[in-house]
Design a protein around this motif. Structure first.
Motif, PDB file in Angstrom:
ATOM      1  N   MET A   1      40.408  30.636  39.217  1.00  8.35           N
ATOM      2  CA  MET A   1      39.372  30.249  40.076  1.00  8.35           C
ATOM      3  C   MET A   1      39.008  31.599  40.927  1.00  8.35           C
ATOM      4  N   LEU A   2      37.874  31.978  40.792  1.00 10.02           N
ATOM      5  CA  LEU A   2      37.182  33.154  41.506  1.00 10.02           C
ATOM      6  C   LEU A   2      37.060  33.085  42.779  1.00 10.02           C
ATOM      7  N   GLY A   3      37.212  34.145  43.437  1.00 13.54           N
ATOM      8  CA  GLY A   3      36.963  34.269  45.110  1.00 13.54           C
ATOM      9  C   GLY A   3      35.568  34.481  45.207  1.00 13.54           C
ATOM     10  N   SER A   4      35.204  34.292  46.551  1.00 16.40           N
ATOM     11  CA  SER A   4      33.648  34.629  46.890  1.00 16.40           C
ATOM     12  C   SER A   4      32.924  35.982  46.368  1.00 16.40           C
ATOM     13  N   TYR A   5      33.903  36.908  46.650  1.00 12.05           N
ATOM     14  CA  TYR A   5      33.149  38.422  46.203  1.00 12.05           C
ATOM     15  C   TYR A   5      33.157  38.571  44.839  1.00 12.05           C
ATOM     16  N   ALA A   6      34.047  37.930  44.063  1.00 17.66           N
ATOM     17  CA  ALA A   6      33.934  38.241  42.374  1.00 17.66           C
ATOM     18  C   ALA A   6      32.974  37.212  42.006  1.00 17.66           C
ATOM     19  N   ARG A   7      32.714  36.159  42.460  1.00 14.68           N
ATOM     20  CA  ARG A   7      31.454  35.265  42.094  1.00 14.68           C
ATOM     21  C   ARG A   7      30.144  35.698  42.187  1.00 14.68           C
ATOM     22  N   SER A   8      30.107  36.487  43.583  1.00 13.87           N
ATOM     23  CA  SER A   8      28.870  37.006  43.882  1.00 13.87           C
ATOM     24  C   SER A   8      28.511  38.239  43.183  1.00 13.87           C
ATOM     25  N   THR A   9      29.335  38.886  42.652  1.00 12.71           N
ATOM     26  CA  THR A   9      29.137  40.223  41.858  1.00 12.71           C
ATOM     27  C   THR A   9      29.159  40.129  40.427  1.00 12.71           C
ATOM     28  N   LEU A  10      29.522  38.913  40.009  1.00 15.91           N
ATOM     29  CA  LEU A  10      29.306  38.868  38.623  1.00 15.91           C
ATOM     30  C   LEU A  10      27.918  38.852  38.036  1.00 15.91           C
ATOM     31  N   GLN A  11      27.726  39.586  36.917  1.00 16.06           N
ATOM     32  CA  GLN A  11      26.398  39.702  36.344  1.00 16.06           C
ATOM     33  C   GLN A  11      26.207  38.107  35.393  1.00 16.06           C
ATOM     34  N   PRO A  12      25.086  37.786  34.930  1.00 16.85           N
ATOM     35  CA  PRO A  12      24.901  36.747  34.436  1.00 16.85           C
ATOM     36  C   PRO A  12      25.618  36.700  33.019  1.00 16.85           C
ATOM     37  N   ASN A  13      25.840  37.845  32.182  1.00 15.52           N
ATOM     38  CA  ASN A  13      26.267  37.715  30.823  1.00 15.52           C
ATOM     39  C   ASN A  13      27.847  38.425  30.969  1.00 15.52           C
ATOM     40  N   GLU A  14      28.410  38.392  32.081  1.00 10.55           N
ATOM     41  CA  GLU A  14      29.722  38.767  32.422  1.00 10.55           C
ATOM     42  C   GLU A  14      30.643  37.620  32.434  1.00 10.55           C
ATOM     43  N   THR A  15      31.963  37.844  31.778  1.00 16.17           N
ATOM     44  CA  THR A  15      32.862  36.798  31.957  1.00 16.17           C
ATOM     45  C   THR A  15      34.161  37.234  32.277  1.00 16.17           C
ATOM     46  N   PRO A  16      34.824  36.627  33.367  1.00 12.98           N
ATOM     47  CA  PRO A  16      36.064  37.024  33.810  1.00 12.98           C
ATOM     48  C   PRO A  16      37.193  36.579  32.840  1.00 12.98           C
ATOM     49  N   VAL A  17      38.050  37.876  32.612  1.00 15.25           N
ATOM     50  CA  VAL A  17      38.943  37.762  31.525  1.00 15.25           C
ATOM     51  C   VAL A  17      40.569  37.632  32.242  1.00 15.25           C
ATOM     52  N   TYR A  18      40.737  38.214  33.394  1.00 18.48           N
ATOM     53  CA  TYR A  18      42.169  38.177  34.117  1.00 18.48           C
ATOM     54  C   TYR A  18      41.896  38.396  35.606  1.00 18.48           C
ATOM     55  N   LYS A  19      42.835  37.676  36.231  1.00 21.62           N
ATOM     56  CA  LYS A  19      43.017  37.691  37.872  1.00 21.62           C
ATOM     57  C   LYS A  19      44.370  37.765  38.318  1.00 21.62           C
ATOM     58  N   THR A  20      44.312  38.673  39.306  1.00 22.10           N
ATOM     59  CA  THR A  20      45.509  38.726  39.961  1.00 22.10           C
ATOM     60  C   THR A  20      45.240  38.948  41.427  1.00 22.10           C
ATOM     61  N   SER A  21      46.373  39.083  42.302  1.00 20.21           N
ATOM     62  CA  SER A  21      46.125  39.450  43.609  1.00 20.21           C
ATOM     63  C   SER A  21      47.301  40.258  44.120  1.00 20.21           C
ATOM     64  N   VAL A  22      47.132  40.339  45.445  1.00 19.85           N
ATOM     65  CA  VAL A  22      48.385  41.251  46.135  1.00 19.85           C
ATOM     66  C   VAL A  22      49.585  40.384  46.023  1.00 19.85           C
ATOM     67  N   HIS A  23      50.663  41.170  46.097  1.00 19.07           N
ATOM     68  CA  HIS A  23      51.813  40.338  45.812  1.00 19.07           C
ATOM     69  C   HIS A  23      52.300  39.946  47.133  1.00 19.07           C
ATOM     70  N   TRP A  24      53.492  38.738  47.061  1.00 23.14           N
ATOM     71  CA  TRP A  24      53.810  38.066  48.354  1.00 23.14           C
ATOM     72  C   TRP A  24      54.755  38.980  49.178  1.00 23.14           C
ATOM     73  N   ILE A  25      55.238  40.076  48.707  1.00 22.56           N
ATOM     74  CA  ILE A  25      56.204  41.163  49.177  1.00 22.56           C
ATOM     75  C   ILE A  25      55.220  41.807  50.399  1.00 22.56           C
ATOM     76  N   ILE A  26      54.095  41.409  50.682  1.00 30.47           N
ATOM     77  CA  ILE A  26      53.269  42.126  51.751  1.00 30.47           C
ATOM     78  C   ILE A  26      53.733  41.224  53.017  1.00 30.47           C
ATOM     79  N   PHE A  27      54.413  39.960  52.962  1.00 33.06           N
ATOM     80  CA  PHE A  27      54.954  39.215  53.962  1.00 33.06           C
ATOM     81  C   PHE A  27      56.186  39.653  54.414  1.00 33.06           C
ATOM     82  N   VAL A  28      56.903  40.340  53.730  1.00 38.40           N
ATOM     83  CA  VAL A  28      58.293  40.681  54.204  1.00 38.40           C
ATOM     84  C   VAL A  28      58.532  41.366  55.298  1.00 38.40           C
ATOM     85  N   GLY A  29      57.865  42.601  55.459  1.00 39.02           N
ATOM     86  CA  GLY A  29      57.872  43.121  56.744  1.00 39.02           C
ATOM     87  C   GLY A  29      57.394  42.592  58.098  1.00 39.02           C
TER      88      GLY A  29
END
Length: 161
Positions: A1-29
């Motif tokens: 599922m794409l977020g609002s930023y990616a959805r709003s910038t996709l071109q009509p003939n463009e297909t998402p292939v891969y999605k990732t995020s920041v890692h949960w490690i940002i919560f450790v500190g």
């Protein structure tokens, strides 16, 4: 599922292939800092509460939540999407950092991982465009998969590969 930023910038003939995020490690500190603040704030809250019978002491217990909030916002609002034509990266909400680069304009995708990053599968992804511009994005989940996906799409669209 794409977020609002990616959805709003996709071109009509463009297909998402891969999605990732920041890692949960940002919560450790932030979690460690929150734990230590809570460790010291709880006795402080009890002391103020018993001495003055006011709720002001309990406000100190909100500090750990406030410490964790920036990491949570970054985690929830960051998007890293590879489409069949472009790489779309947005990190942050208030302090937003974005990159939109056509696959054909990407010269290389570098990955830097320390020992912990290799064990937990996170690292810094450095997208280098033609002309030498390098954009590093830190603490990204599955950085090798991200790089491999870009390279796979490049090999499909560029006859040199």
């Amino acid at each position: 599922m794409l977020g609002s930023y990616a959805r709003s910038t996709l071109q009509p003939n463009e297909t998402p292939v891969y999605k990732t995020s920041v890692h949960w490690i940002i919560f450790v500190g932030a979690s460690l800092l929150s734990f230590f603040v809570l460790f010291f704030a709880f006795p402080f809250a009890i002391a103020i509460q018993t001495g003055s019978h006011s709720a002001a002491g309990w406000l100190a217990l909100l500090l750990p939540i406030l410490i964790l909030l920036p990491a949570l916002v970054i985690y929830l609002t960051s998007e890293l999407v590879i489409t069949d034509k472009r790489v779309l990266i947005k990190v942050g909400f208030i302090q937003r950092r974005t990159l939109e680069m056509f696959i054909s304009k990407i010269e290389s995708v570098g990955v830097n991982q320390g020992l912990l990053g290799r064990l937990l599968d996170y690292g810094t992804v450095i997208v280098r465009g033609t002309g030498g511009s390098a954009e590093p994005f830190r603490k990204i989940a599955h950085p090798l998969e991200f790089r491999n996906c870009v390279q796979h799409i490049q090999s499909q669209t560029d006859p040199r590969y």
